[in-house]
Design a protein around this motif. Structure first.
Motif, PDB file in Angstrom:
ATOM      1  N   VAL A   2       0.855  -1.178   0.000  1.00 10.23           N
ATOM      2  CA  VAL A   2       0.000   0.000   0.000  1.00 10.23           C
ATOM      3  C   VAL A   2       0.893   1.230   0.000  1.00 10.23           C
ATOM      4  N   GLN A   3       0.619   2.133  -0.919  1.00  9.07           N
ATOM      5  CA  GLN A   3       1.430   3.329  -1.048  1.00  9.07           C
ATOM      6  C   GLN A   3       0.559   4.555  -1.248  1.00  9.07           C
ATOM      7  N   PHE A   4       1.013   5.653  -0.697  1.00  8.85           N
ATOM      8  CA  PHE A   4       0.375   6.941  -0.875  1.00  8.85           C
ATOM      9  C   PHE A   4       1.443   7.955  -1.240  1.00  8.85           C
ATOM     10  N   VAL A   5       1.172   8.738  -2.252  1.00  6.00           N
ATOM     11  CA  VAL A   5       2.091   9.778  -2.680  1.00  6.00           C
ATOM     12  C   VAL A   5       1.346  11.100  -2.684  1.00  6.00           C
ATOM     13  N   GLU A   6       1.710  11.963  -1.751  1.00  8.79           N
ATOM     14  CA  GLU A   6       1.076  13.268  -1.622  1.00  8.79           C
ATOM     15  C   GLU A   6       1.915  14.330  -2.329  1.00  8.79           C
ATOM     16  N   SER A   7       1.250  15.308  -2.886  1.00  7.71           N
ATOM     17  CA  SER A   7       1.949  16.391  -3.561  1.00  7.71           C
ATOM     18  C   SER A   7       1.084  17.643  -3.559  1.00  7.71           C
ATOM     19  N   GLY A   8       1.678  18.741  -3.941  1.00 10.02           N
ATOM     20  CA  GLY A   8       0.935  19.983  -4.097  1.00 10.02           C
ATOM     21  C   GLY A   8       1.133  21.009  -3.002  1.00 10.02           C
ATOM     22  N   GLY A   9       1.846  20.640  -1.956  1.00 11.72           N
ATOM     23  CA  GLY A   9       2.085  21.580  -0.882  1.00 11.72           C
ATOM     24  C   GLY A   9       3.066  22.660  -1.280  1.00 11.72           C
ATOM     25  N   GLY A  10       3.238  23.613  -0.384  1.00 13.73           N
ATOM     26  CA  GLY A  10       4.157  24.698  -0.651  1.00 13.73           C
ATOM     27  C   GLY A  10       4.004  25.802   0.359  1.00 13.73           C
ATOM     28  N   LEU A  11       4.666  26.902   0.091  1.00 18.77           N
ATOM     29  CA  LEU A  11       4.615  28.084   0.937  1.00 18.77           C
ATOM     30  C   LEU A  11       3.643  29.085   0.336  1.00 18.77           C
ATOM     31  N   VAL A  12       2.646  29.476   1.111  1.00 14.87           N
ATOM     32  CA  VAL A  12       1.662  30.444   0.650  1.00 14.87           C
ATOM     33  C   VAL A  12       1.403  31.471   1.731  1.00 14.87           C
TER      34      VAL A  12
END
Length: 120
Positions: A2-12
């Motif tokens: 089972v794998q999860f790959v999160e993305s899209g974060g950053g500094l705002v």
């Protein structure tokens, strides 16, 4: 497996927006309730939002209700979190996981998460 790959974060800046993505594999995504969780420094993991297997129902923590929107695309094994009107207190590492009916995470394996930092 089972794998999860999160993305899209950053500094705002406060009041800004981000759209997070979670790509899952290793289980039948389309049959699973899915959730976003977050963990701020020095704090325990917090449930942010949950979405039903077909996307017809969702629930949100009071702290994000009205600002965040959870969604999913089962054809892509992907879940999203649209975050608007971000506040400094939203700063955390955001993780995704399948969820049990009591909203506890279903799997012991977690992705690396994606860092969201809200600061002026």
């Amino acid at each position: 497996q089972v794998q999860f790959v999160e993305s899209g974060g950053g500094l705002v800046q406060p009041g800004g927006s981000l759209r997070l993505s979670c790509v899952a594999s290793g289980f039948t995504f389309s049959s699973a309730i899915m959730s976003w969780y977050r963990q701020a420094p020095g704090k325990e993991c917090e449930l942010v939002a949950t979405i039903s297997s077909l996307g017809g129902n969702s629930n949100y923590a009071d702290s994000v209700k009205g600002r965040f929107t959870i969604s999913r695309n089962n054809a892509k094994n992907t879940m999203y979190l649209q975050m608007n009107t971000l506040k400094p207190e939203d700063t955390a590492v955001y993780y995704c996981n399948a969820a049990l009916s009591n909203y506890d995470p279903a799997y012991g394996s977690w992705g690396q998460g994606t860092q969201v930092t809200v600061s002026s």
